[in-house]
Design a protein around this motif. Sequence first.
Motif, PDB file in Angstrom:
ATOM      1  N   UNK A  32       0.829  -1.207   0.000  1.00 17.33           N
ATOM      2  CA  UNK A  32       0.000   0.000   0.000  1.00 17.33           C
ATOM      3  C   UNK A  32       0.865   1.259   0.000  1.00 17.33           C
ATOM      4  N   UNK A  33       1.555   1.499   1.095  1.00 19.25           N
ATOM      5  CA  UNK A  33       2.283   2.762   1.239  1.00 19.25           C
ATOM      6  C   UNK A  33       3.439   2.917   0.257  1.00 19.25           C
ATOM      7  N   UNK A  34       4.148   1.827  -0.042  1.00 25.00           N
ATOM      8  CA  UNK A  34       5.312   1.918  -0.924  1.00 25.00           C
ATOM      9  C   UNK A  34       4.989   1.670  -2.398  1.00 25.00           C
ATOM     10  N   UNK A  35       3.722   1.489  -2.727  1.00 22.87           N
ATOM     11  CA  UNK A  35       3.334   1.331  -4.131  1.00 22.87           C
ATOM     12  C   UNK A  35       3.534   2.673  -4.827  1.00 22.87           C
ATOM     13  N   UNK A  36       4.165   2.627  -5.996  1.00 24.10           N
ATOM     14  CA  UNK A  36       4.432   3.865  -6.730  1.00 24.10           C
ATOM     15  C   UNK A  36       3.141   4.490  -7.214  1.00 24.10           C
ATOM     16  N   UNK A  37       3.199   5.770  -7.401  1.00 27.26           N
ATOM     17  CA  UNK A  37       2.035   6.517  -7.861  1.00 27.26           C
ATOM     18  C   UNK A  37       1.485   7.387  -6.757  1.00 27.26           C
ATOM     19  N   UNK A  38       1.017   8.538  -7.155  1.00 26.73           N
ATOM     20  CA  UNK A  38       0.442   9.473  -6.197  1.00 26.73           C
ATOM     21  C   UNK A  38      -1.028   9.668  -6.507  1.00 26.73           C
ATOM     22  N   UNK A  39      -1.824   9.614  -5.469  1.00 24.89           N
ATOM     23  CA  UNK A  39      -3.247   9.906  -5.603  1.00 24.89           C
ATOM     24  C   UNK A  39      -3.533  11.345  -5.186  1.00 24.89           C
ATOM     25  N   UNK A  40      -2.567  11.957  -4.503  1.00 28.58           N
ATOM     26  CA  UNK A  40      -2.684  13.352  -4.074  1.00 28.58           C
ATOM     27  C   UNK A  40      -1.273  13.907  -3.903  1.00 28.58           C
ATOM     28  N   UNK A  41      -1.120  15.213  -4.051  1.00 22.62           N
ATOM     29  CA  UNK A  41       0.203  15.841  -3.941  1.00 22.62           C
ATOM     30  C   UNK A  41       0.725  15.868  -2.508  1.00 22.62           C
ATOM     31  N   UNK A  43       1.577  14.467   1.079  1.00 19.16           N
ATOM     32  CA  UNK A  43       1.913  13.117   1.555  1.00 19.16           C
ATOM     33  C   UNK A  43       0.843  12.540   2.479  1.00 19.16           C
ATOM     34  N   UNK A  44       0.328  13.347   3.375  1.00 17.98           N
ATOM     35  CA  UNK A  44      -0.670  12.840   4.315  1.00 17.98           C
ATOM     36  C   UNK A  44      -1.948  12.400   3.593  1.00 17.98           C
ATOM     37  N   UNK A  45      -2.402  13.173   2.651  1.00 17.89           N
ATOM     38  CA  UNK A  45      -3.618  12.812   1.909  1.00 17.89           C
ATOM     39  C   UNK A  45      -3.350  11.649   0.965  1.00 17.89           C
ATOM     40  N   UNK A  46      -2.144  11.564   0.442  1.00 19.44           N
ATOM     41  CA  UNK A  46      -1.763  10.429  -0.400  1.00 19.44           C
ATOM     42  C   UNK A  46      -1.817   9.131   0.420  1.00 19.44           C
ATOM     43  N   UNK A  47      -1.322   9.174   1.655  1.00 21.29           N
ATOM     44  CA  UNK A  47      -1.384   8.013   2.547  1.00 21.29           C
ATOM     45  C   UNK A  47      -2.842   7.631   2.795  1.00 21.29           C
ATOM     46  N   UNK A  48      -3.682   8.605   3.069  1.00 23.77           N
ATOM     47  CA  UNK A  48      -5.092   8.328   3.326  1.00 23.77           C
ATOM     48  C   UNK A  48      -5.750   7.672   2.115  1.00 23.77           C
ATOM     49  N   UNK A  49      -5.549   8.229   0.939  1.00 24.38           N
ATOM     50  CA  UNK A  49      -6.185   7.689  -0.268  1.00 24.38           C
ATOM     51  C   UNK A  49      -5.653   6.301  -0.629  1.00 24.38           C
ATOM     52  N   UNK A  50      -4.358   6.092  -0.480  1.00 22.09           N
ATOM     53  CA  UNK A  50      -3.802   4.754  -0.731  1.00 22.09           C
ATOM     54  C   UNK A  50      -4.351   3.743   0.277  1.00 22.09           C
TER      55      UNK A  50
END
Length: 160
Positions: A32-41, A43-50
């Motif tokens: 989950x966390x180390x999968x490449x790709x960003x869902x949001x710019x 970092x905190x929101x990217x973690x939440x979305x992933x």
Amino acid sequence: MFQFIAHLRFFAKATNQHGVHSPFIYNYVTKCLYIKGKLHQQKNKNVLLKSIAYFNPETAFIASEDIKKIIQKVKTKLNFTSSTVDLACLELPNLKEFNTIKYHNNTMVFIDKIYTNKESLEAWEQIKKLKKVTVTVDLFYCAIVFFRKEQAKEHFKIRI
């Protein structure tokens, strides 16, 4: 200055997936966390979305309308409720608000801004000490809390 010093202390103690001995957290970090790709710019929101994509919650308690809008772009079929939830999001570590969450064994709580100031860090430390909390993942930008009864109490600091 507080955040800078806190980040240095975090970085000195944090690890990556190789320092994790819990299969549950190891899978969460690597799949989950180390999968490449960003869902949001951010970092905190990217973690939440992933995390939402990984755990696929059906019910959520989210007080922030801004966070709700961001989540709805990724997961359209999420039931927002205040009853027992699969996912809860707190904008700041707040013990009183944390204790109002109706959780079950697989509930995930996302807590943002744990290193904003000394008060936030103290509230985060209090949350970690709660008996009902079994697993925490400190990512510096945010934190994740689990209530898994089958797992020993552990606290992880993971670099992302």
